[in-house]
Design a protein around this motif. Structure first.
Motif, mmCIF file in Angstrom:
data_model
loop_
_atom_site.group_PDB
_atom_site.id
_atom_site.type_symbol
_atom_site.label_atom_id
_atom_site.label_comp_id
_atom_site.label_asym_id
_atom_site.label_seq_id
_atom_site.Cartn_x
_atom_site.Cartn_y
_atom_site.Cartn_z
ATOM 1 N N GLN A 196 24.446 -3.232 10.431
ATOM 2 C CA GLN A 196 25.480 -4.241 10.674
ATOM 3 C C GLN A 196 26.551 -4.219 9.598
ATOM 4 O OE1 GLN A 196 23.071 -7.789 11.028
ATOM 5 N NE2 GLN A 196 23.403 -7.838 13.231
ATOM 6 N N ILE A 216 29.427 -3.303 16.703
ATOM 7 C CA ILE A 216 28.659 -4.161 15.789
ATOM 8 C C ILE A 216 29.115 -5.625 15.936
ATOM 9 C CG2 ILE A 216 28.476 -4.739 13.326
ATOM 10 C CD1 ILE A 216 26.505 -2.612 14.118
ATOM 11 N N ARG A 220 26.786 -8.734 16.498
ATOM 12 C CA ARG A 220 26.751 -9.846 15.531
ATOM 13 C C ARG A 220 26.882 -11.189 16.245
ATOM 14 N NH1 ARG A 220 30.287 -7.780 11.625
ATOM 15 N NH2 ARG A 220 28.596 -6.738 10.559
ATOM 16 N N GLN A 223 23.860 -12.696 17.280
ATOM 17 C CA GLN A 223 22.898 -12.627 16.191
ATOM 18 C C GLN A 223 21.753 -13.632 16.318
ATOM 19 O OE1 GLN A 223 24.470 -13.146 12.216
ATOM 20 N NE2 GLN A 223 23.670 -11.112 11.782
#
Lengths: 296, 269
Positions: A196, A216, A220, A223
């Motif tokens: 990440q 990414i 995220r 998350q």
């Protein structure tokens, strides 16, 4: 349209009836820092070893810099650096001898400058015998040999194993600097935070299959956190009435644990009215992420 | 062939080569130093030897005790174990480890990810193995020749000596080729040294048993030692084309098969 630096099509590797990887498709563009993540045994190293022509695929094909990884292996390796997961160089050689040996394959006769620069950066004593080095220092040797010839593409298999956090930071800074100069990086890991922090795109592999390839940033956004709270008084899981709660579990001693992917403000607002003894919010294991996001 | 790899491999094997050369040279020299006292007491010693059962003498490689009177006969009989058995052990140990140790020590990941092809790696390592086997043969044969020159009471045929040396080289190279083949088909490198030495000793055992036991004499054809002609004292001693062809063809087949296998072998470390 530009040719991908790494172009994997329908790649498979099996050992008898056991499949190590199955029908993998992947394209990594020039200048990318691409993460390849999955639990141990998922097929990351198998894929990388096929790319480096250490093992042969059972089906499909892979191209690097527009060239077939089997037929054009020499040309590919001239322009590619590789950092293996194991850091076992020739133990009887000293660091300088080994690095010069590696450099000489690329016709680099005055590799001393580059060797000195990289050894200095990674605080490596080039006069020491490789067999006498710690795992961390062996790993540094492995990193330096992968960068010694200024490759266009760097393929790394779990490169940070054995490196202390300080050295990991130096390592990633160096890679970012090389990336700014045009180096494409393909990087396998089983540590999500590492991927990440460093990569722009990631492929997630499990049981030999690519589950997802995504940015990414979008990963995220999804998350997931693993939350554990110990209260002074019993709290029922049913009280967690906001979005993003998964698998709530009431444990012994007034504890509550759950997976959380929602708004942290809602969680803190809920906790504001409670008396808490202990709270832990951790990154879940990759398996937990896979179980929760991909439901496989 | 890759020059960088060649030089590194020659350097890596230099110590072992020198040790083996030295040991075999010392053994040859010590054995040949016995020749003069042997000749001085020839009649007594030959008389004693004639009391030993024929089978036991043949186990030692003595078909005819009068062969010992000739310096070249003495050399062939007494040094066969050093040059043929020890030389073959050296060749097979060197060759069986030359590719496989890169996998076992996990250094193959560094070597095979350099800009070299599998074929170049194989051919370079083959050249290193071949040169090592050649060097040990040249040096030990030279030691044998010098010893013969020093201790001889009568002349000996240099041609016969060279043919014997050629047979020794071909036998050693045969085991070198066998070691290469073993290293490409075996997945677990650790026991390969023991297995390799065992292979040489088994073949030598088959050869000696076939010589002393008439009922199993045909078994000897299974052993490469059988194809080395030690009858150097025979007036018509010459290189047998069939024996030479046996070594050349089988060694070439083993090297060729190893090459083909190595080109497509999955390398695990």
């Amino acid at each position: 349209m530009r040719t991908p630096v790494i172009d994997i099509t329908d790649l498979s590797k099996s050992y008898g009836k056991i499949s190590a990887i199955e029908h993998i498709d992947l394209a990594i563009e020039e200048g990318e820092i691409f993460g390849f993540i999955g639990p141990n045994g998922a097929g990351k190293s198998t894929t990388i070893r096929i790319l480096m022509n250490l093992i042969f695929p059972s089906g499909g094909n892979a191209r690097i810099l527009g060239m077939d990884v089997i037929r054009k292996t020499r040309e590919i390796k001239r322009r590619t650096g590789y950092i293996p997961s194991d850091a076992n160089a020739y133990s009887s050689m000293d660091v300088n001898e080994f690095l010069n040996y590696c450099a000489s394959f690329y016709g680099i006769r005055n590799g001393e400058g580059r060797i000195r620069e990289l050894c200095g950066l990674f605080e490596l004593d080039s006069k020491r015998r490789i067999g006498d080095l710690s795992l961390g220092n062996k790993k540094k040797v492995s990193i330096v040999q992968g960068l010694i010839h200024n490759p266009e593409l760097l393929i790394m298999d779990e490169p940070t194993i054995g490196l202390d956090p300080l050295m990991q930071s130096v390592f990633f800074d160096q890679l970012r600097s090389e990336n700014r100069k045009g180096l494409t990086i393909f990087f396998s890991s089983h540590v999500l935070s590492e991927i990440q922090m460093f990569c722009r795109r990631v492929a997630i592999i499990r049981d030999g299959k690519i589950i997802q390839v995504e940015e990414i940033d979008s990963l995220r956004k999804k998350q997931l956190k693993k939350v554990f709270i110990e209260f002074t008084e019993p709290v029922k899981a049913a009280e967690l009435k906001f979005t993003g709660i998964q698998d709530p579990n009431e444990g012994p001693g007034n504890t509550l644990s759950f997976m959380f992917s929602g708004d942290l403000n809602q969680l803190t607002a809920f906790l504001a009215g409670k008396k808490i003894i202990n709270i832990m919010i951790e990154e879940p294991s990759l398996d937990e992420i896979f179980m929760h996001y991909y439901r496989i | 062939m890759n020059q960088v790899l060649f030089l590194k491999e020659m350097k890596r094997h230099a110590v072992s080569l020198v040790i083996w050369m030295t040991v075999i040279t010392i053994l040859i020299s010590v054995t040949m130093s016995v020749y003069q006292p042997f000749m001085e007491n020839q009649s007594k010693v030959l008389g004693m030897l004639s009391l030993i059962p024929k089978g036991a003498l043949q186990f030692k490689g003595i078909s005819n005790i009068s062969d010992l009177s000739s310096p070249l006969g003495f050399y062939a009989i007494n040094n066969v174990i050093y040059m043929m058995v020890l030389g073959s052990i050296f060749a097979i140990v060197t060759s069986s480890g030359i590719l496989l140790k890169e996998e076992y020590n996990k250094t193959a990941e560094y070597l095979l990810t350099r800009p070299v092809t599998r074929g170049e790696v194989f051919l370079t390592k083959l050249a290193v193995m071949s040169l090592n086997v050649l060097l040990i043969n040249v040096v030990t044969s030279l030691a044998g020749f010098i010893s013969l020159e020093i201790v001889k009471k009568t002349g000996f045929s240099i041609g016969s000596f060279l043919i014997l040396s050629l047979y020794t080289f071909l036998l050693n190279y045969f085991f070198g080729a066998a070691g290469l083949l073993l290293s490409t088909v075996v997945r677990r490198p650790k026991p390969i040294t023991t297995s390799s030495i065992g292979l040489v000793l088994i073949f030598y055992f088959i050869y000696t048993v076939s010589k002393i036991t008439e009922s199993v004499s045909k078994l000897g054809y299974l052993s490469p030692f059988r194809y080395v002609d030690l009858n150097v004292v025979n007036a018509g001693y010459k290189a047998d084309p069939l024996n030479i062809a046996f070594f050349l063809v089988l060694s070439s087949l083993m090297v060729g098969a190893s090459y083909r296998i190595y080109l497509r072998k999955d390398i695990y470390t």
